[in-house]
Motif scaffolding. Structure first.
Motif, PDB file in Angstrom:
ATOM      1  N   VAL A  92       0.837  -1.200   0.000  1.00 30.17           N
ATOM      2  CA  VAL A  92       0.000   0.000   0.000  1.00 30.17           C
ATOM      3  C   VAL A  92       0.872   1.250   0.000  1.00 30.17           C
ATOM      4  O   VAL A  92       0.592   2.213  -0.716  1.00 30.17           O
ATOM      5  N   SER A  95       2.506   1.662  -3.483  1.00 27.45           N
ATOM      6  CA  SER A  95       1.544   2.089  -4.500  1.00 27.45           C
ATOM      7  C   SER A  95       1.096   3.530  -4.265  1.00 27.45           C
ATOM      8  O   SER A  95       0.871   4.275  -5.218  1.00 27.45           O
ATOM      9  N   SER A  96       0.977   3.951  -3.029  1.00 28.83           N
ATOM     10  CA  SER A  96       0.618   5.350  -2.730  1.00 28.83           C
ATOM     11  C   SER A  96       1.748   6.291  -3.112  1.00 28.83           C
ATOM     12  O   SER A  96       1.520   7.380  -3.629  1.00 28.83           O
TER      13      SER A  96
END
Length: 101
Positions: A92, A95-96
């Motif tokens: 996460v 990807s952020s």
């Protein structure tokens, strides 16, 4: 009468000791790792002394083994969940970061 005294002494020496109830491991498993497995391990560990005093030596040994087994299961599940959570957070986060958030 002397032979009865010797027999009772001999039975005391032959009698095994109370198995470890593994209560510390069960509590640590409950607090640090996996609540459901830890609670079941605590239940098993609290049965050990009661069964031993009732004369159910095999039941006490089984309860001790069950408490140890479920504490280990809880610790393993807890570690696996922590690893999965860490991997998830890394994915996460990457990807952020790549999206520019």
């Amino acid at each position: 009468m002397d032979s009865n005294f010797n027999d009772s002494q001999q039975s005391q020496f032959n009698q095994e000791t109370v198995p470890d109830n593994n209560l510390v491991w069960a509590i640590l498993c409950t607090v640090l790792c996996c609540l459901p497995f830890g609670i079941y391990a605590i239940i098993c560990s609290t049965k050990v002394n009661k069964l031993w005093l009732e004369g159910d030596y095999e039941g006490a040994k089984k309860a001790s083994a069950d408490a140890k087994k479920w504490s280990i299961y809880g610790a393993v599940v807890g570690v696996i969940l922590m690893i999965v959570y860490f991997i998830f957070m890394m994915v996460v986060g990457v990807s952020s970061f790549s999206r520019g958030y």
